[in-house]
Scaffold this active site. Structure first.
Site, PDB file in Angstrom:
ATOM      1  N   ASP A   1     -24.035  26.462  -3.033  1.00 31.31           N
ATOM      2  CA  ASP A   1     -23.294  26.285  -1.539  1.00 31.31           C
ATOM      3  C   ASP A   1     -21.925  26.080  -2.252  1.00 31.31           C
ATOM      4  O   ASP A   1     -21.694  25.740  -3.263  1.00 31.31           O
ATOM      5  CB  ASP A   1     -23.802  25.045  -0.774  1.00 31.31           C
ATOM      6  CG  ASP A   1     -23.302  25.176   0.635  1.00 31.31           C
ATOM      7  OD1 ASP A   1     -22.476  25.786   0.928  1.00 31.31           O
ATOM      8  OD2 ASP A   1     -23.814  24.318   1.359  1.00 31.31           O
TER       9      ASP A   1
ATOM     10  N   GLY B   1       0.755  -1.172   0.025  1.00 33.19           N
ATOM     11  CA  GLY B   1       0.089  -0.049   0.087  1.00 33.19           C
ATOM     12  C   GLY B   1       0.903   1.386  -0.192  1.00 33.19           C
ATOM     13  O   GLY B   1       0.325   2.428  -0.232  1.00 33.19           O
ATOM     14  N   GLU B   2       2.020   1.042   0.067  1.00 33.19           N
ATOM     15  CA  GLU B   2       2.896   2.290   0.117  1.00 33.19           C
ATOM     16  C   GLU B   2       2.914   3.117  -1.194  1.00 33.19           C
ATOM     17  O   GLU B   2       2.757   2.308  -2.310  1.00 33.19           O
ATOM     18  CB  GLU B   2       4.329   2.125   0.730  1.00 33.19           C
ATOM     19  CG  GLU B   2       4.255   1.653   2.347  1.00 33.19           C
ATOM     20  CD  GLU B   2       5.710   1.594   2.624  1.00 33.19           C
ATOM     21  OE1 GLU B   2       6.722   1.597   2.160  1.00 33.19           O
ATOM     22  OE2 GLU B   2       5.922   1.367   4.098  1.00 33.19           O
TER      23      GLU B   2
ATOM     24  N   ARG C   1     -26.587  21.804  12.536  1.00 32.15           N
ATOM     25  CA  ARG C   1     -26.220  20.632  12.547  1.00 32.15           C
ATOM     26  C   ARG C   1     -26.102  19.463  13.845  1.00 32.15           C
ATOM     27  O   ARG C   1     -25.680  20.238  14.638  1.00 32.15           O
ATOM     28  CB  ARG C   1     -24.599  20.597  11.830  1.00 32.15           C
ATOM     29  CG  ARG C   1     -24.233  19.429  11.338  1.00 32.15           C
ATOM     30  CD  ARG C   1     -22.716  19.577  10.800  1.00 32.15           C
ATOM     31  NE  ARG C   1     -22.746  19.921   9.376  1.00 32.15           N
ATOM     32  CZ  ARG C   1     -23.101  19.190   8.614  1.00 32.15           C
ATOM     33  NH1 ARG C   1     -23.313  17.920   8.606  1.00 32.15           N
ATOM     34  NH2 ARG C   1     -23.116  19.511   6.944  1.00 32.15           N
TER      35      ARG C   1
ATOM     36  N   ARG D   1     -12.872  22.936   6.986  1.00 35.01           N
ATOM     37  CA  ARG D   1     -14.151  23.056   7.830  1.00 35.01           C
ATOM     38  C   ARG D   1     -13.728  22.661   9.194  1.00 35.01           C
ATOM     39  O   ARG D   1     -14.495  23.198   9.998  1.00 35.01           O
ATOM     40  CB  ARG D   1     -15.203  22.066   7.275  1.00 35.01           C
ATOM     41  CG  ARG D   1     -15.866  22.551   6.000  1.00 35.01           C
ATOM     42  CD  ARG D   1     -16.802  21.609   5.330  1.00 35.01           C
ATOM     43  NE  ARG D   1     -15.930  20.591   4.912  1.00 35.01           N
ATOM     44  CZ  ARG D   1     -16.551  19.339   4.414  1.00 35.01           C
ATOM     45  NH1 ARG D   1     -17.682  19.126   4.197  1.00 35.01           N
ATOM     46  NH2 ARG D   1     -15.905  18.261   3.878  1.00 35.01           N
ATOM     47  N   GLN D   2     -12.605  21.990   9.480  1.00 32.94           N
ATOM     48  CA  GLN D   2     -12.399  21.765  11.027  1.00 32.94           C
ATOM     49  C   GLN D   2     -11.298  22.950  11.266  1.00 32.94           C
ATOM     50  O   GLN D   2     -10.125  22.771  11.403  1.00 32.94           O
ATOM     51  CB  GLN D   2     -11.723  20.442  11.202  1.00 32.94           C
ATOM     52  CG  GLN D   2     -11.507  20.220  12.757  1.00 32.94           C
ATOM     53  CD  GLN D   2     -12.578  19.851  13.338  1.00 32.94           C
ATOM     54  OE1 GLN D   2     -13.825  19.378  12.949  1.00 32.94           O
ATOM     55  NE2 GLN D   2     -12.673  19.860  14.764  1.00 32.94           N
TER      56      GLN D   2
ATOM     57  N   LYS E   1     -29.516  26.660   9.410  1.00 33.72           N
ATOM     58  CA  LYS E   1     -29.089  25.325   9.436  1.00 33.72           C
ATOM     59  C   LYS E   1     -28.680  24.921  11.023  1.00 33.72           C
ATOM     60  O   LYS E   1     -27.810  25.859  11.637  1.00 33.72           O
ATOM     61  CB  LYS E   1     -28.008  24.628   8.495  1.00 33.72           C
ATOM     62  CG  LYS E   1     -27.745  23.336   8.581  1.00 33.72           C
ATOM     63  CD  LYS E   1     -26.568  22.774   7.588  1.00 33.72           C
ATOM     64  CE  LYS E   1     -25.219  23.202   7.884  1.00 33.72           C
ATOM     65  NZ  LYS E   1     -24.342  22.734   6.788  1.00 33.72           N
TER      66      LYS E   1
END
Ligand code: R5P
Length: 299
Positions: free
Chosen positions: A218, A37-38, A193, A94-95, A191
């Site tokens: 958006d 997977g590398e 959430r 977004r964080q 909104k």
């Protein structure tokens, strides 16, 4: 020599359009995964002394980051004059705060990592909300392009009597810019959430807009639940079947199918390759690369 435009996997069509728009050369990069997977990266063109633009929209950042950083460091070690990241969609914006005790503010860490490996960044409509600008977290020259005129012009050309609707306060900047450009009325909903896929949109009386076609606007469709909830609210108001236009379509196949059931059309820019792409960003990005801080077109 022309600037060299290299596409990370999945970004080849955008890189082709970008090279055509800016007169850059399309370079070749070989990538693969080892059995465990590398990531393996090999640059197949001469990069010494050249401006290198790595094109990688960051819709799946966790799986993309290692390959991207290896390519950037490789270009630099082989003598590239400048190594830029072209990320039409920039992840982890977004964080942008510690909403709950103990949370990682991933936007800051992600920005530090990219800033350490690239000379400059060009992106489109990053989710700037609590960070006022990219340079609040990025320490390299970082250009945030605004796509709004392009969706606005698409709406003006494709939707009769549009009512521009932002599904939440954070969308207000995009909805407002689109509406202002085409002289359409604009409403921004509210909104709440409750979870990744649980959102409520506060009821709003939109009766006076009957006869308009609502267009939800958006920056991002991710799970699609924000737009689905807003779309259902519009239908409950007795308005025409809504359209929806977003900049960044992250919605997976199930979310896309759900969006297509609610909206006449679900339309996006090509910042992320997606069946909904109808609005091209390559000319906008090409103009930015020609600007200051991103290396000359030819050396
Ligand atoms: C956040 O405020 C953004 O503007 C979008 O509304 C949000 O990312 C959409 O997420 P989802 O599609 O998962 O509701």
């Amino acid at each position: 020599m022309q600037r060299l435009i290299l596409a990370l996997p999945g970004n080849e069509p955008f890189a082709d359009r970008l090279a055509a728009a800016c007169g850059g050369a399309r370079g070749r990069i070989q990538t693969r995964r080892f059995p465990d997977g590398e990531s393996y990266v090999r640059l197949l063109d001469e990069v010494a002394g050249r401006t290198v633009d790595l094109v990688c929209t960051l819709a799946h950042p966790d799986g993309q980051l290692a390959m991207l950083l290896f390519a950037a460091d490789c270009a630099r070690e082989l003598g590239a004059a400048q190594v830029n990241l072209v990320a039409p969609y920039l992840a982890y914006m977004r964080q942008d705060a510690r909403f709950h005790p103990g949370e990682a503010v991933s936007s800051r860490t992600f920005a530090r990592v990219l800033s350490a490996h690239f000379d400059a960044l060009v992106t489109v409509d990053p989710h700037l909300h609590r960070h006022p600008a990219l340079d609040a977290v990025y320490t390299i020259p970082a250009t945030a392009l605004h796509a709004a005129p392009l969706p606005a012009d698409w709406i003006a050309g494709n939707v009769a009597r549009p009512l521009i609707v932002g599904p939440d306060e954070e969308s207000g900047q995009w909805a407002g810019a689109v509406a202002a450009r085409i002289g359409a009325p604009c409403v921004v909903l509210r909104k709440t959430r409750h979870g990744d896929r649980e959102v409520d949109i506060a009821p709003a009386d939109l009766g006076r807009y009957r006869g308009h076609t609502p267009v939800l606007v958006d920056d991002i469709a991710s799970s699609g639940h924000t737009l689905l909830a807003a779309g259902r609210l519009l239908r409950e108001q007795g308005l025409e079947r809504p359209e929806c236009v977003v900049v960044h379509a992250l919605a997976d196949a199930d979310a896309h199918a759900a969006l297509c059931r609610v909206f006449t059309r679900f339309t996006s820019t090509d910042s992320v390759p997606h069946p909904s792409n109808r609005i091209g960003l390559a000319p906008l990005v090409a103009r930015a690369l020609a600007g200051a801080g991103h290396g000359p077109a030819t050396e």
